[in-house]
Design an enzyme around this catalytic site. Structure first.
Site, PDB file in Angstrom:
ATOM      1  N   GLY A  11       1.000  -0.885   0.014  1.00  0.00           N
ATOM      2  CA  GLY A  11       0.088   0.085   0.030  1.00  0.00           C
ATOM      3  C   GLY A  11       1.259   1.202   0.086  1.00  0.00           C
ATOM      4  O   GLY A  11       1.717   1.527   0.952  1.00  0.00           O
ATOM      5  N   SER A  13       1.620   5.128   0.120  1.00  0.00           N
ATOM      6  CA  SER A  13       0.486   7.296   0.166  1.00  0.00           C
ATOM      7  C   SER A  13       1.363   8.164  -1.207  1.00  0.00           C
ATOM      8  O   SER A  13       0.994   8.735  -0.475  1.00  0.00           O
ATOM      9  CB  SER A  13       0.916   6.647   1.637  1.00  0.00           C
ATOM     10  N   GLY A  14       2.406   7.842  -1.188  1.00  0.00           N
ATOM     11  CA  GLY A  14       2.811   8.566  -1.647  1.00  0.00           C
ATOM     12  C   GLY A  14       4.189   8.957  -0.938  1.00  0.00           C
ATOM     13  O   GLY A  14       4.792  10.106  -1.100  1.00  0.00           O
ATOM     14  N   GLY A  15       4.350   9.043   0.203  1.00  0.00           N
ATOM     15  CA  GLY A  15       5.246   9.502   1.567  1.00  0.00           C
ATOM     16  C   GLY A  15       6.733   8.337   1.193  1.00  0.00           C
ATOM     17  O   GLY A  15       6.740   7.227   0.651  1.00  0.00           O
ATOM     18  N   MET A  37      -3.741   3.418  -3.154  1.00  0.00           N
ATOM     19  CA  MET A  37      -5.507   4.143  -2.473  1.00  0.00           C
ATOM     20  C   MET A  37      -6.035   5.498  -2.734  1.00  0.00           C
ATOM     21  O   MET A  37      -5.721   6.617  -2.023  1.00  0.00           O
ATOM     22  CB  MET A  37      -5.443   3.759  -1.462  1.00  0.00           C
ATOM     23  N   CYS A 102      -9.772   3.102   9.518  1.00  0.00           N
ATOM     24  CA  CYS A 102      -9.801   3.087   8.286  1.00  0.00           C
ATOM     25  C   CYS A 102      -8.806   2.378   8.415  1.00  0.00           C
ATOM     26  O   CYS A 102      -8.500   1.344   6.724  1.00  0.00           O
ATOM     27  CB  CYS A 102      -8.228   4.447   8.048  1.00  0.00           C
ATOM     28  N   CYS A 199      -6.799  10.760   8.151  1.00  0.00           N
ATOM     29  CA  CYS A 199      -6.258   9.459   7.518  1.00  0.00           C
ATOM     30  C   CYS A 199      -7.244   9.892   5.693  1.00  0.00           C
ATOM     31  O   CYS A 199      -8.216   9.810   5.724  1.00  0.00           O
ATOM     32  CB  CYS A 199      -7.121   7.957   7.782  1.00  0.00           C
TER      33      CYS A 199
END
Length: 370
Positions: A11, A13-15, A37, A102, A199
């Site tokens: 998963g 997140s772009g972090g 997501m 979440c 979230c």
């Protein structure tokens, strides 16, 4: 089975945390797929949503480390399972923790189910937590090595079944090392700052955001003795123990929120960080979940957190009813807030958690929400 035969869907997140997670797994030889997501429709309101920018960062990182990537839309699931819960809790005068829900409903349910359809053996995320796998097949969830970043508090509702399919590759290292790895690999997210917003919704003015979904009704601020101290702008904007934003001047100690009266729309405030009304001796919690079986009928001792990054408190946990727990503290605890999570630990092992419903003094109910 070698790692190359084990498919892990990450998963992303772009972090920086999820980026390094994907890199570490790829470096260890796993068959890695990155999934972004999208769980919030950023056209819903005027807040700054970084979903497009985040997905571009995911694409850049996946291209750098050489793994396929996809985007998947869980907006409906997020709205139905997380955001409506979030709003309902505020309507009840409580302070919810959307990250807990979440993780339970989206990251480790909807996402996990999607990943399994892609042939995943495991899913992985950039959470600071660890998994201990035993020979008999059962697993335990452990705190992350970086105590300041440990995220087991937010993962407390995950089941044995969910955790058996999860990997937390960066749980064994600290945040500085994660940044160092990202910089050494020149990952696109190496210098990206950590997100601190709700979230999936992102960082925005919380008061403005909430007012778009729930009508605010101003009312009186009073002391527990009934003295009027001013007006509040809507009970949902305040949480137990809050100091800032009350607008009460004068000399002496600062003022703090000590309770809410939903029926009469009154916000109760008192003066002093250590005011007696802020302290409680036990709580009742529901929606409890434990990773492995515990003896609720006879009760057990452990430690607990009542908010993220809080120091552990010694407690005794026992069954209050079929659907509720009683958690008694070794010593009074300040500003425990209905709607938040209470999370249980046996040293480094996270046992599970529950949602705080009511908070009491030994002499009777503490009027946090009345």
């Amino acid at each position: 089975m070698s790692n190359k035969d084990i498919r892990v869907v990450v998963g992303m997140s772009g972090g920086v945390d999820s980026s390094v997670t994907a890199h570490v797994l790829k470096d260890q030889g796993y068959d890695v797929i990155g999934i972004f997501m999208k769980n919030w429709d950023d056209t819903d309101e005027n807040g700054v949503c970084t979903a497009t920018e985040d997905y571009n960062d995911v694409i850049a990182v996946c291209n750098q480390i050489g793994i396929p990537y996809y985007a998947v839309n869980f907006e409906q699931e997020y709205w139905d399972k997380v955001f409506t819960y979030f709003l309902d809790e505020y309507k009840k005068g409580r302070t919810p923790n959307p990250d807990v829900m979440c993780n339970k409903e989206i990251k480790f349910k909807a996402f996990l189910e999607h990943a399994l359809k892609l042939g995943a053996d495991y899913v992985a995320t950039g959470h600071y937590a660890r998994i201990r796998r035993h020979d008999d097949g059962h697993v335990e969830m452990l705190r992350g090595v970086d105590n300041n970043k440990d995220q087991t508090y937010f993962l407390n509702q995950l089941s044995q079944q969910q955790l058996s399919k999860v990997m937390f590759p960066i749980g064994d290292i600290d945040k500085k090392e994660v940044r160092k790895i990202a910089e050494e690999q020149d990952l696109a997210t190496a210098k990206k700052k950590d997100s601190t917003g709700i979230c999936f919704i992102g960082e925005r003015n919380f008061k403005t955001f909430l007012s778009q979904y729930l009508p605010a009704q101003s009312g009186e601020m009073r002391t527990l003795n009934g003295d009027k101290m001013g007006m509040h702008s809507g009970l949902m904007y305040y949480t137990i123990g809050q100091r800032h934003g009350l607008g009460i001047g004068g000399d002496g100690d600062p003022w703090f929120v000590v309770g809410k009266n939903l029926e009469d729309n009154i916000l109760y405030v008192e003066q002093g960080f250590h005011h007696d009304a802020l302290y409680s001796d036990y709580l009742i919690a529901s929606d409890f979940s434990f990773v492995n079986p515990v003896d609720l009928d006879n009760g057990f001792e452990c430690t607990a957190k009542f908010r993220y990054r809080q120091k552990d408190t010694k407690v005794f946990v026992q069954r209050e009813s079929q659907n509720a727990l009683r958690v008694t503290f070794d010593e009074p605890v300040r500003a425990i807030t209905p709607g938040q999570a209470v999370v249980f630990y046996d040293e480094e092992v996270c046992l599970g958690g529950a949602t705080i419903d009511d908070v009491f003094k030994t002499t009777g109910q503490l009027s946090y929400v009345v």
